[in-house]
Design an enzyme around this catalytic site. Structure first.
Site, mmCIF file in Angstrom:
data_model
loop_
_atom_site.group_PDB
_atom_site.id
_atom_site.type_symbol
_atom_site.label_atom_id
_atom_site.label_comp_id
_atom_site.label_asym_id
_atom_site.label_seq_id
_atom_site.Cartn_x
_atom_site.Cartn_y
_atom_site.Cartn_z
ATOM 1 N N HIS A 54 -17.845 5.176 29.324
ATOM 2 C CA HIS A 54 -16.530 5.732 29.820
ATOM 3 C C HIS A 54 -16.594 5.995 31.306
ATOM 4 C CE1 HIS A 54 -18.262 9.760 29.616
ATOM 5 N NE2 HIS A 54 -17.156 10.273 29.918
ATOM 6 N N LYS A 113 -30.483 8.051 28.165
ATOM 7 C CA LYS A 113 -31.835 8.727 27.906
ATOM 8 C C LYS A 113 -33.030 7.677 27.850
ATOM 9 C CE LYS A 113 -33.199 13.025 28.013
ATOM 10 N NZ LYS A 113 -32.558 14.063 28.903
#
Length: 473
Positions: free
Chosen positions: A67, A108
């Site tokens: 986003h 991550k």
């Protein structure tokens, strides 16, 4: 990694998300999109060790949300690394960045190794190969995905990543922004090392300065005199304990993997660290009481308990025995959902990890901006500010006929260095985020705890971004 209840770390994050989603008005389709990981890259590659053995390395990079771009998130070296853990931590990064208004999507990375079991040369080979694999799939870049240090990694590994990226992208002017947490000489920013611990301190300090919150907990306002126990003396735990100690709190307990120590009159963090360097353990520190089980200190009476180590250390088995009035989650996922429910019933305030340990990513954002602007913070205005302050002070002394002390003169005339500006920006970020979360919590009495309020805050911001992009008309 599974919790004691049998569900995974990522499922724990999803449970917390679902718990908060009912307090929002977003379409279920948008909520489902926010929850899911956008891209999961699982890789295997061989490296040749110095003794001639060839081993296969298991590694991951997860981009949870696009986003906002680039995606942002650390890389950890640990035998505990698995896809579920990396997915969960990537999701938490999305929510964390949203809460503290850092314009990144969450990501991550992880490499399944024990870094202590490899030589520096071998670690460099692993890091560089991992970086090359990320480059192949466009999973790294200043506008795409920006890694950072995490458990088991630091400035050295980030410098290797940068060098590998630069070598494979000759002439890319913003290449230094492909990774953060670098040495200052390689484009890093001053204040990054202590950023997470300092952010924990700023966040908890703001909570302690809220009269309405302290009244519910029957605690005096402010940090000074608060009794604090910290689990974990790594980079985050050490700096958190140090900043609390410097602010006048009493560090009564410290815990590490070899055991824990306690002193009702207080422990000097630096002296404990020196003792550990000399003896290899925090145990038997002069004047302190030993606990051979490292989790025992967590169950002692204190005002603030700060788990700053690994996941799930407070769970359904030991949560009922916790006596602290505030728990500040400096680590990622130190409490299980069962623990949350038990502690909430006990009236213990849990200040959630998903924003409290956002100091690292906040300062990483500052580093990224520095790399893109190609100028050090403070370079353009430091001398101007000092000259202006010198002139103003001179005028005031001439008008009043009085002279300030040399100590006050140095303080007034000081122009902000890079570390001053970084810490100021971090303090503003953590205070603003804390107030936003508490405001949501207090305005909606049905929200059961601060973690749920933090998720509501994150969901609203991420969903708004999707809506403004026009993805969901």
């Amino acid at each position: 990694m599974s919790s004691p209840a049998g569900y995974s770390f990522f499922e724990s994050v999803e449970r917390s998300f679902d718990k908060a989603a009912v307090f929002t008005d977003w379409d279920p389709g948008i909520l489902e999109q926010i929850k899911q990981c956008n891209s999961v890259y699982q890789m295997r590659f061989p490296i040749k060790r110095e003794n001639g053995d060839i081993v296969t390395i298991e590694a991951y990079r997860v981009q949870h949300s696009h986003h906002k771009t680039p995606c942002k998130g650390g890389i950890r070296f640990s035998l505990a690394v698995n896809q579920d853990e990396v997915m969960a931590l990537a999701a938490l990064m999305t929510y964390k960045c949203a809460i503290v208004n850092v314009p990144f999507g969450g990501a991550k990375g992880g490499i399944k190794i024990n870094p202590r079991g490899y030589t520096p040369y071998e670690l460099e080979k692993i890091t560089r190969r991992y970086t090359a694999e990320l480059i192949k799939k466009n999973f790294i870049g200043p506008g795409t995905d920006v890694p950072a240090p995490d458990y088991g990694t630091g400035e050295r590994e980030m410098a290797w990543i940068l060098d590998t990226y630069v070598a494979m992208h000759p002439g890319e002017i913003d290449a230094a922004g492909c990774v953060t947490g670098k040495p200052v000489t390689q484009g890093g920013v001053r204040g990054r090392k202590e950023a997470t611990g300092l952010g924990v301190f700023y966040g908890l300090s703001e909570v302690c300065n809220m009269p309405s919150v302290m009244a519910k907990l029957d605690l005096p306002i402010g940090v000074k005199g608060k009794r604090v126990c910290v689990q974990g003396l790594g980079n985050v735990g050490y700096h958190t304990a140090l900043f609390f100690q410097q602010a006048g709190a009493i560090i009564v307990g410290l815990a590490e993997y070899e055991g824990s120590i306690w002193n009702n009159d207080g422990l000097d963090v630096n002296k404990v660290l020196t003792h550990r360097t000399k003896t290899g353990s925090i145990l038997d520190f002069p004047g302190s009481q030993n606990f051979t089980k490292n989790t025992e200190a967590l169950e002692m009476e204190c005002d603030i308990l700060i788990p700053a180590a690994l996941e799930n250390v407070i769970n359904g088995e030991n949560a009922a025995r916790i006596k602290a009035k505030i728990i500040g989650e400096a680590a990622n996922g130190p409490l299980t959902p069962e623990a949350d429910e038990i502690l909430n019933l006990k009236g213990i305030l849990v200040v959630p990890d998903m924003y409290l340990n956002a100091g690292g990513v906040t300062v990483s954002y500052f580093e990224w901006l520095k790399n893109l602007s190609h100028v050090r913070y403070g370079r353009l205005e430091k001398r101007f500010t000092e000259n202006m302050n010198h002139h103003i002070l001179g005028q005031l002394e001439e008008l009043t006929g009085k002279t300030v002390t040399s100590l006050e003169r140095d303080f007034i005339m000081h122009g902000a260095d890079e570390i001053d500006l970084v810490r100021s920006g971090l303090e503003e970020t953590m205070i603003t985020a804390t107030r936003e979360i508490v405001d949501i919590w207090q305005k909606t009495p049905a929200i059961p705890d601060m973690r749920t309020a933090a998720y509501v805050c994150a969901i609203n911001k991420v969903a708004t971004s999707y809506a403004e992009l026009g993805i969901f008309p």
